[in-house]
Design a protein around this motif. Structure first.
Motif, PDB file in Angstrom:
ATOM      1  N   ALA A   1      -2.256   1.800  -1.813  1.00 33.70           N
ATOM      2  CA  ALA A   1      -2.493   0.651  -2.676  1.00 33.70           C
ATOM      3  C   ALA A   1      -3.268   1.069  -3.932  1.00 33.70           C
ATOM      4  N   PRO A   2      -2.919   0.521  -5.096  1.00 35.07           N
ATOM      5  CA  PRO A   2      -3.626   0.877  -6.343  1.00 35.07           C
ATOM      6  C   PRO A   2      -5.135   0.725  -6.233  1.00 35.07           C
ATOM      7  N   MET A   3      -5.565  -0.295  -5.483  1.00 41.43           N
ATOM      8  CA  MET A   3      -7.006  -0.522  -5.323  1.00 41.43           C
ATOM      9  C   MET A   3      -7.679   0.689  -4.651  1.00 41.43           C
ATOM     10  N   LEU A   4      -7.008   1.258  -3.657  1.00 42.61           N
ATOM     11  CA  LEU A   4      -7.563   2.410  -2.952  1.00 42.61           C
ATOM     12  C   LEU A   4      -7.479   3.667  -3.810  1.00 42.61           C
ATOM     13  N   MET A   5      -6.388   3.795  -4.567  1.00 43.75           N
ATOM     14  CA  MET A   5      -6.262   4.956  -5.447  1.00 43.75           C
ATOM     15  C   MET A   5      -7.376   4.959  -6.486  1.00 43.75           C
ATOM     16  N   GLN A   6      -7.716   3.768  -6.983  1.00 41.59           N
ATOM     17  CA  GLN A   6      -8.793   3.679  -7.967  1.00 41.59           C
ATOM     18  C   GLN A   6     -10.136   4.012  -7.316  1.00 41.59           C
ATOM     19  N   ALA A   7     -10.304   3.571  -6.053  1.00 39.84           N
ATOM     20  CA  ALA A   7     -11.538   3.901  -5.330  1.00 39.84           C
ATOM     21  C   ALA A   7     -11.656   5.411  -5.140  1.00 39.84           C
ATOM     22  N   TYR A   8     -10.514   6.065  -4.946  1.00 43.03           N
ATOM     23  CA  TYR A   8     -10.501   7.526  -4.814  1.00 43.03           C
ATOM     24  C   TYR A   8     -10.869   8.177  -6.144  1.00 43.03           C
ATOM     25  N   ARG A   9     -10.310   7.650  -7.247  1.00 42.08           N
ATOM     26  CA  ARG A   9     -10.651   8.196  -8.569  1.00 42.08           C
ATOM     27  C   ARG A   9     -12.145   8.033  -8.858  1.00 42.08           C
ATOM     28  N   ASP A  10     -12.727   6.938  -8.363  1.00 37.76           N
ATOM     29  CA  ASP A  10     -14.137   6.640  -8.628  1.00 37.76           C
ATOM     30  C   ASP A  10     -15.069   7.302  -7.607  1.00 37.76           C
ATOM     31  N   ASN A  11     -14.494   8.172  -6.752  1.00 38.80           N
ATOM     32  CA  ASN A  11     -15.276   8.886  -5.726  1.00 38.80           C
ATOM     33  C   ASN A  11     -15.912   7.950  -4.711  1.00 38.80           C
ATOM     34  N   GLU A  12     -15.349   6.757  -4.551  1.00 36.66           N
ATOM     35  CA  GLU A  12     -15.835   5.832  -3.527  1.00 36.66           C
ATOM     36  C   GLU A  12     -15.133   6.061  -2.197  1.00 36.66           C
ATOM     37  N   VAL A  13     -14.011   6.778  -2.231  1.00 35.00           N
ATOM     38  CA  VAL A  13     -13.242   7.110  -1.035  1.00 35.00           C
ATOM     39  C   VAL A  13     -12.886   8.586  -1.111  1.00 35.00           C
ATOM     40  N   SER A  14     -13.106   9.311  -0.009  1.00 36.89           N
ATOM     41  CA  SER A  14     -12.797  10.747   0.019  1.00 36.89           C
ATOM     42  C   SER A  14     -11.292  10.956   0.231  1.00 36.89           C
TER      43      SER A  14
ATOM     44  N   ASP B   1      -9.987  12.716   2.641  1.00 40.82           N
ATOM     45  CA  ASP B   1      -9.713  12.540   4.067  1.00 40.82           C
ATOM     46  C   ASP B   1      -9.532  11.058   4.406  1.00 40.82           C
ATOM     47  N   ALA B   2     -10.373  10.211   3.816  1.00 37.68           N
ATOM     48  CA  ALA B   2     -10.252   8.773   4.065  1.00 37.68           C
ATOM     49  C   ALA B   2      -8.952   8.244   3.474  1.00 37.68           C
ATOM     50  N   LEU B   3      -8.579   8.727   2.272  1.00 33.22           N
ATOM     51  CA  LEU B   3      -7.334   8.279   1.632  1.00 33.22           C
ATOM     52  C   LEU B   3      -6.137   8.654   2.512  1.00 33.22           C
ATOM     53  N   MET B   4      -6.168   9.833   3.111  1.00 32.30           N
ATOM     54  CA  MET B   4      -5.079  10.238   4.006  1.00 32.30           C
ATOM     55  C   MET B   4      -4.992   9.320   5.214  1.00 32.30           C
ATOM     56  N   ALA B   5      -6.144   8.840   5.683  1.00 27.82           N
ATOM     57  CA  ALA B   5      -6.137   7.920   6.823  1.00 27.82           C
ATOM     58  C   ALA B   5      -5.503   6.582   6.437  1.00 27.82           C
ATOM     59  N   TYR B   6      -5.842   6.074   5.248  1.00 32.48           N
ATOM     60  CA  TYR B   6      -5.223   4.816   4.786  1.00 32.48           C
ATOM     61  C   TYR B   6      -3.716   4.997   4.603  1.00 32.48           C
ATOM     62  N   ALA B   7      -3.299   6.203   4.210  1.00 33.85           N
ATOM     63  CA  ALA B   7      -1.889   6.463   3.916  1.00 33.85           C
ATOM     64  C   ALA B   7      -1.029   6.565   5.170  1.00 33.85           C
ATOM     65  N   MET B   8      -1.635   6.414   6.343  1.00 36.49           N
ATOM     66  CA  MET B   8      -0.844   6.477   7.576  1.00 36.49           C
ATOM     67  C   MET B   8       0.194   5.364   7.645  1.00 36.49           C
ATOM     68  N   THR B   9      -0.044   4.275   6.934  1.00 39.91           N
ATOM     69  CA  THR B   9       0.935   3.190   6.884  1.00 39.91           C
ATOM     70  C   THR B   9       1.402   2.994   5.445  1.00 39.91           C
ATOM     71  N   ASP B  10       2.680   2.596   5.282  1.00 46.00           N
ATOM     72  CA  ASP B  10       3.201   2.303   3.942  1.00 46.00           C
ATOM     73  C   ASP B  10       2.866   0.884   3.504  1.00 46.00           C
ATOM     74  N   ASN B  11       2.345   0.085   4.426  1.00 44.02           N
ATOM     75  CA  ASN B  11       2.028  -1.316   4.150  1.00 44.02           C
ATOM     76  C   ASN B  11       0.733  -1.389   3.342  1.00 44.02           C
ATOM     77  N   GLN B  12       0.884  -1.607   2.028  1.00 44.20           N
ATOM     78  CA  GLN B  12      -0.304  -1.623   1.171  1.00 44.20           C
ATOM     79  C   GLN B  12      -1.219  -2.810   1.472  1.00 44.20           C
ATOM     80  N   GLU B  13      -0.626  -3.923   1.900  1.00 41.55           N
ATOM     81  CA  GLU B  13      -1.460  -5.071   2.265  1.00 41.55           C
ATOM     82  C   GLU B  13      -2.346  -4.734   3.451  1.00 41.55           C
ATOM     83  N   ARG B  14      -1.769  -4.007   4.412  1.00 42.45           N
ATOM     84  CA  ARG B  14      -2.544  -3.593   5.574  1.00 42.45           C
ATOM     85  C   ARG B  14      -3.648  -2.625   5.172  1.00 42.45           C
TER      86      ARG B  14
END
Length: 601
Positions: A122-135, A137-150
């Protein structure tokens, strides 16, 4: 270099080489772009550089050569990983194949698949990754599903710490069980797939990581497990048991059941001879261990562990033979049954001899008939039950627990004063016995040998705290046999004397045990008064606990302190690897063995 060569072959040379004229007529020297030149030579050797195709170059004056070289490397801005992830996804959307993208960037197809998965968060998570709010490893965990709403839903429902915890994220993102689940161990992943069960894989997990394989049909798993358990149940009823039930639950058998126990049968002469031989060896090993423990400073730790391991193996052999000396009678089986289930590792577990509430009257009638016929149950001699912890470990743990209480009491003058007054009152108004000494008071300061019972005491938090306080008062008090201590004490204020009193009272606290007990004692009472939080003082590490227990106990401990899923792999590990893994799994869990807990009356 081969990767860069593949990229140039796919998309061409994007940046010209920077060159200056060489002193050798007709030649130029490359001052920026050396890797690109090597990649072109690689293509030439492979026959992938078109014949006659020129290499683009920018010519610079020789005096600017170093400046050009430095500028190209310093001013180059590295692409942010998030831009790379999104670029890969955009190329695929434009019709490029995974193989095309892999060749263009000089990476493997697996790398492309992983970056594509990350590019679809989800764009919201990608931005959090750019802002160093999400590592990452955490981004890979969110990416386990293609459902961006989830993905966004899970992110929003987690607190700021768990949003960065891949394990927590995976647990919420993917609710399907993994191939490391106890039910899957029991039925087998191949059997599940042969029955039509689907699986998904975590692209970011290793190929052999069972936690990276998710089973999508939980209902099918349950059905297959129940069917396999039913086969065992059918074999039990065929053996004469009145009933056999199956369950996927791991909870202890309910106390609503009554029990019948197997009747004793005689050992064969061969078994008797074997047991006698093993018991002789057992006594010999116990004697050797006792000698080592008495000479602890000279004892070889490896030798001690080896002897204890041999002792455990001998006792297991004796137990195995004695277990064969009992059997359920046909009459017992007619009124009793079994529950067939799995333990937390997925190993078959059968609980025999259970009496259902509706069968209790029949079982009692049968027992009364046996008593009337003189066939009452004959009890076997009590079989020794090995304690969870050896005597040496009990002494080590309780010595550390005592030290913790001492350290806490030494820093609490009010409680120390109350304890001292209560003790004096008990002796005066109770038995009335006291011994004279010191300054005419019936008080002695006998200290327990904590360090000799606990090798890890000196380095523990409690040991260091007691050493600090000891050093402080040793520097402050004026020593002497001519009353120097009294003169010093008379010159001090009440607060200072109370602080010293707290330490002196604390050193008299006793609590070392030689056998494990589940009952609260005076040490627990004192620890409760001090409101001691044991995990702040002691934790289970290799040195303090894990090195001193069996591998089976390690599995049990990790299952209790962390999770059965984390405990399961320990079964297949060597002891040292299991200890290291267990220590990591227990870190931060606040798990304590029963001996180290503060028990309530």
């Amino acid at each position: 270099m081969p990767q860069l060569a593949d990229s140039i072959a796919a998309v061409g040379l994007l940046h010209a080489l920077a060159v200056v004229k060489s002193k050798k007529r007709g030649f130029h020297e490359v001052v920026a772009g050396g890797r690109r030149l090597q990649a072109i030579h690689h293509l030439l050797n492979d026959g992938r550089w078109p014949e006659g195709q020129l290499v683009a170059c920018n010519l610079y004056d020789e005096e600017n050569a170093l400046l050009v070289s430095i500028t190209e490397n310093v001013q180059r801005e590295q692409m942010h990983p998030a831009d790379e992830f999104e670029s890969f996804a955009e190329l695929i959307d434009q019709g490029k194949t995974i193989e095309d993208v892999a060749a263009a960037f000089g990476v493997t197809a697996t790398v492309v698949r992983r970056r594509l998965q990350l590019g679809r968060v989800a764009p919201m998570l990608m931005q959090a990754y750019r802002d160093n709010e999400v590592s990452l490893d955490a981004l890979m965990a969110y990416a386990m599903t293609d459902n961006q709403e989830r993905q966004v839903q899970v992110y929003s429902n987690l607190d700021m710490w768990d949003r960065k915890n891949p394990r927590v994220i995976r647990g919420m993102i993917e609710e399907a069980m993994t191939a490391n689940h106890r039910l899957v161990h029991f039925i087998g992943l191949d059997a599940y797939q042969a029955a039509g069960g689907g699986v998904t894989r975590d692209l970011f997990a290793d190929e052999d990581d069972l936690n990276g394989i998710y089973l999508t049909d939980r209902t099918l798993v349950d059905q297959l497990a129940l069917s396999k358990l039913q086969e065992t149940a059918a074999s039990l009823t065929a053996q004469g048991w009145a009933w056999a039930e199956v369950t996927l639950d791991t909870e202890p058998v309910s106390n609503r059941y009554g029990r019948v126990y197997p009747e004793p049968v005689d050992l064969t002469p061969e078994q008797q001879a074997t047991v006698a031989q093993l018991q002789t060896q057992e006594k010999s090993l116990m004697h050797e261990i006792a000698i080592l423990e008495e000479e602890e400073e000279k004892a070889d730790e490896d030798e001690w562990h080896a002897l204890n391991q041999q002792l455990d193996e001998l006792r297991e052999q004796i137990d195995a033979i004695e277990d064969q000396c009992v059997a359920y009678t046909d009459s017992q089986k007619k009124v009793a049954g079994c529950i067939v289930r799995l333990d937390y590792q997925g190993v078959l577990n059968i609980v025999e001899g259970l009496i259902r509430p509706e069968d209790r009257a029949q079982a009692q009638e049968q027992q009364q008939q046996q008593d009337a016929d003189g066939v009452g149950r004959v009890s076997l001699p009590a079989v020794k039950t090995r304690p969870t912890h050896s005597e040496r470990l009990v002494r080590q743990l309780t010595a550390n627990k005592t030290a913790i209480v001492q350290a806490a009491l030494a820093n609490n003058p009010n409680v120390a004063l109350a304890v001292l007054v209560a003790q004096l009152a008990r002796r005066h108004f109770g038995a009335g016995y006291y011994s004279h000494g010191g300054f005419g008071l019936g008080i002695s300061t006998s200290c327990e040998p904590l360090a000799s019972n606990a090798p890890d005491f000196t380095e523990s938090r409690a040991g260091q705290e007691l050493a600090r306080i000891e050093q402080h008062w040793g520097d402050v008090i004026t020593p002497g046999s001519d009353g120097g201590e009294l003169a010093w004490a008379l010159s001090q204020d009440t607060e200072t004397l109370l602080e010293l009193l707290a330490y002196l009272v604390a050193t008299t606290v006793q609590g070392i045990q030689h056998q494990e007990s589940s009952k609260a004692n005076a040490l627990d009472q004192l620890a409760g008064l001090l409101n001691i939080q044991m995990p702040e003082w002691w934790s289970a590490t290799g040195e303090t606990y894990l090195n001193h227990v069996s591998k089976d106990r390690l599995v049990e401990v990790v299952s209790e302190g962390a999770s059965p899923e984390q405990a399961a792999p320990l079964v297949r590990m060597k002891k040292k690897e299991a200890i290291d893994t267990a220590e990591k799994a227990l870190a931060g869990t606040n798990w304590l063995p029963s001996i180290m807990t503060i028990k309530q009356n």
